[in-house]
Motif scaffolding. Structure first.
Motif, mmCIF file in Angstrom:
data_model
loop_
_atom_site.group_PDB
_atom_site.id
_atom_site.type_symbol
_atom_site.label_atom_id
_atom_site.label_comp_id
_atom_site.label_asym_id
_atom_site.label_seq_id
_atom_site.Cartn_x
_atom_site.Cartn_y
_atom_site.Cartn_z
ATOM 1 N N TYR A 225 0.828 -1.201 0.000
ATOM 2 C CA TYR A 225 0.000 0.000 0.000
ATOM 3 C C TYR A 225 0.871 1.263 0.000
ATOM 4 O O TYR A 225 0.628 2.190 -0.789
ATOM 5 N N VAL A 226 1.871 1.306 0.862
ATOM 6 C CA VAL A 226 2.745 2.475 0.939
ATOM 7 C C VAL A 226 3.471 2.690 -0.385
ATOM 8 O O VAL A 226 3.564 3.817 -0.899
ATOM 9 N N MET A 227 3.982 1.602 -0.968
ATOM 10 C CA MET A 227 4.666 1.695 -2.263
ATOM 11 C C MET A 227 3.761 2.328 -3.319
ATOM 12 O O MET A 227 4.137 3.274 -4.021
ATOM 13 N N ALA A 228 2.550 1.772 -3.449
ATOM 14 C CA ALA A 228 1.625 2.261 -4.461
ATOM 15 C C ALA A 228 1.218 3.697 -4.184
ATOM 16 O O ALA A 228 1.227 4.559 -5.084
ATOM 17 N N ASN A 229 0.875 3.969 -2.933
ATOM 18 C CA ASN A 229 0.382 5.295 -2.567
ATOM 19 C C ASN A 229 1.432 6.374 -2.804
ATOM 20 O O ASN A 229 1.118 7.474 -3.265
ATOM 21 N N PRO A 292 0.277 4.249 11.201
ATOM 22 C CA PRO A 292 -0.352 5.487 11.670
ATOM 23 C C PRO A 292 0.505 6.729 11.385
ATOM 24 O O PRO A 292 -0.017 7.757 10.938
ATOM 25 N N LEU A 293 1.803 6.637 11.615
ATOM 26 C CA LEU A 293 2.679 7.774 11.355
ATOM 27 C C LEU A 293 2.737 8.078 9.862
ATOM 28 O O LEU A 293 2.761 9.250 9.452
ATOM 29 N N TYR A 294 2.740 7.053 9.028
ATOM 30 C CA TYR A 294 2.745 7.265 7.587
ATOM 31 C C TYR A 294 1.497 8.032 7.156
ATOM 32 O O TYR A 294 1.579 8.978 6.359
ATOM 33 N N ARG A 298 1.230 11.756 5.371
ATOM 34 C CA ARG A 298 0.523 12.019 4.120
ATOM 35 C C ARG A 298 -0.535 13.104 4.308
ATOM 36 O O ARG A 298 -0.751 13.942 3.425
ATOM 37 N N LEU A 299 -1.192 13.102 5.459
ATOM 38 C CA LEU A 299 -2.162 14.152 5.744
ATOM 39 C C LEU A 299 -1.495 15.519 5.764
ATOM 40 O O LEU A 299 -2.062 16.513 5.287
ATOM 41 N N ASN A 396 -14.275 3.723 -2.223
ATOM 42 C CA ASN A 396 -13.827 4.867 -3.018
ATOM 43 C C ASN A 396 -12.326 4.878 -3.239
ATOM 44 O O ASN A 396 -11.777 5.887 -3.693
ATOM 45 N N GLY A 397 -11.644 3.775 -2.930
ATOM 46 C CA GLY A 397 -10.204 3.728 -3.091
ATOM 47 C C GLY A 397 -9.465 4.086 -1.824
ATOM 48 O O GLY A 397 -10.065 4.537 -0.835
ATOM 49 N N VAL A 398 -8.148 3.911 -1.832
ATOM 50 C CA VAL A 398 -7.358 4.057 -0.608
ATOM 51 C C VAL A 398 -6.222 5.072 -0.746
ATOM 52 O O VAL A 398 -5.350 5.146 0.118
ATOM 53 N N ARG A 399 -6.222 5.843 -1.790
ATOM 54 C CA ARG A 399 -5.146 6.829 -1.952
ATOM 55 C C ARG A 399 -5.270 7.932 -0.914
ATOM 56 O O ARG A 399 -6.347 8.417 -0.622
ATOM 57 N N VAL A 400 -4.139 8.322 -0.358
ATOM 58 C CA VAL A 400 -4.095 9.422 0.614
ATOM 59 C C VAL A 400 -3.071 10.428 0.096
ATOM 60 O O VAL A 400 -1.899 10.075 -0.073
#
Length: 400
Positions: A225-229, A292-294, A298-299, A396-400
């Motif tokens: 997930y992190v790689m893709a995001n 959580p920190l990741y 991103r936020l 709705n997807g998981v991109r942040v």
């Protein structure tokens, strides 16, 4: 010495907890006389009043039934331990703040009930233990002059599904003597005909490796997930492509918080057992505990967090649960309390945290929302606020 009087078939120590109570109820519902012994007086009183001290699907009906039939009772009187043919120990076995296991937890608990044990009883260890603890317990009993049969039979249930899985999953029975193996197997055949008989050390490792395997799979998904995001790609769409009609990848999980009282703890117990050479386990911990920190990082890239109030939706460690033990929602909350202007949290099931706010208030006051526990209540949530949904609960997807 007078002959021991057996008043109940089974006593479950820690019998009003998440593992002990469903087991006690299941055995009672299959016709055995069962007592739950627990030092938590409030939990005992709730159970005897016919009230569950936590959420567990299907357990309330069974509790009502076995109380009415007189096959089950809960008590905080330790003398009940001596009145049973079989004693099942279900106690917490945590790691410390340095992630070191406590191999003395079960022997300590055993020493406390030792005055009430009697020769001829079967002692079943149900708690997840550090490998070798069963052998230590056997020696502890021998050294004290007690003649009990000992078996290690680990619990395998998922919270919320105990009243289903106790009857459908195979039971592992680890014992060193034929007599202990036969007695423990006979007990669990009240629940299922599927019994896997092994050595105690095999059962100890089987339990730890089961939870560790799940933890590693979740870490792989979270790393993917992190790689893709990080490259602007929706991991959930990638996962759909990977798993669609492709059985070899069917068990690839979605992203999300891998938390709760077992997965990290048991991975760290296995790491300690390998003299901390378990690189894969430690790497899984870094990935899962770092999520959580990741998300907060991103936020920060998309929102002016020092001027934002963040709403956390769900503080239980898993969906449709009221259990907050080791929930990563609280790690997320601590990070946001330092980096955001304000943090509000809510959960439809958790009643033990007075800081939680009603959902309506969180929706009204928050600038951005994060789904930390994928409760079904949030699936169709109506809001005009941005929703961070790493679980893809809302589709709705998981991109942040």
């Amino acid at each position: 010495m007078s002959e021991r009087v057996i008043k109940v078939d089974v006593v479950v120590i820690g019998g009003c907890g998440h593992v002990g109570l469903p087991l006690a109820l299941a055995l009672a519902d299959r016709g055995l006389s069962v007592a739950s012994y627990d030092i938590n007086d409030d939990a005992v009183k709730k159970v005897m009043a016919g009230e569950l001290p936590f959420r567990e699907d299907g357990a309330a009906e069974v509790l009502t039934r076995v109380l009415a039939d007189g096959r089950f009772a809960a008590t905080s009187d330790p003398e009940v331990v001596g009145a049973a043919d079989t004693v099942i120990m279900v106690i917490g076995t945590p790691v410390d703040e340095h992630l070191n296991p406590d191999p003395d937890a079960v022997p300590r608990a055993l020493a406390e009930i030792a005055p009430f044990l009697s020769d001829g009883q079967l002692l079943i260890l149900r708690s997840t233990v550090y490998p070798g603890v069963t052998r230590r317990v056997e020696k502890q009993l021998r050294d004290s002059g007690r003649n009990l049969e000992v078996a290690f039979c680990p619990e395998r249930i998922a919270e919320g599904k105990a009243m289903e899985e106790l009857f459908t999953l195979p039971q592992l029975v680890g014992a060193r003597t034929p007599a202990a193996l036969a007695r423990a197997s006979a007990l669990f055949r009240h629940l299922t005909d599927s019994i896997v008989e092994v050595e105690p050390e095999e059962a100890e490792l089987a339990k730890l490796m089961t939870n560790t395997w799940r933890y590693i799979k979740f870490a792989a998904a979270n790393q993917f997930y992190v790689m893709a995001n990080d490259h602007g790609v929706d991991y959930e769409r990638v996962r759909h492509a990977v798993t669609f009609d492709y059985p070899r990848a069917a068990d690839l999980p979605g992203a999300g918080f891998a938390a709760g009282p077992c997965l990290l703890k048991d991975t760290m117990q296995l790491a300690a057992f390998s003299d901390n050479t378990f690189v894969l386990g430690h790497s899984a911990m870094l990935v899962n505990e770092g999520l959580p920190l990741y998300l907060v990082s991103r936020l920060e890239e998309s929102y002016n967090l020092p001027e934002c109030t963040v709403g956390i939706l769900g503080t239980a460690f898993k969906a449709e649960s009221d259990d907050t033990r080791s929930s990563l929602a609280y790690k997320l909350k601590r990070i946001l309390q330092f980096r955001a202007d304000g943090v509000l949290a809510t959960d439809p099931y958790v009643t033990s945290d007075p800081s939680l706010r009603p959902l309506a208030e969180v929706l009204d006051r928050a600038d951005v929302l994060v789904i930390a526990a994928p409760h079904n209540a949030y699936r169709e949530l109506v809001t005009d606020k941005p929703v961070i949904d790493v679980w893809n609960l809302r589709g709705n997807g998981v991109r942040v």
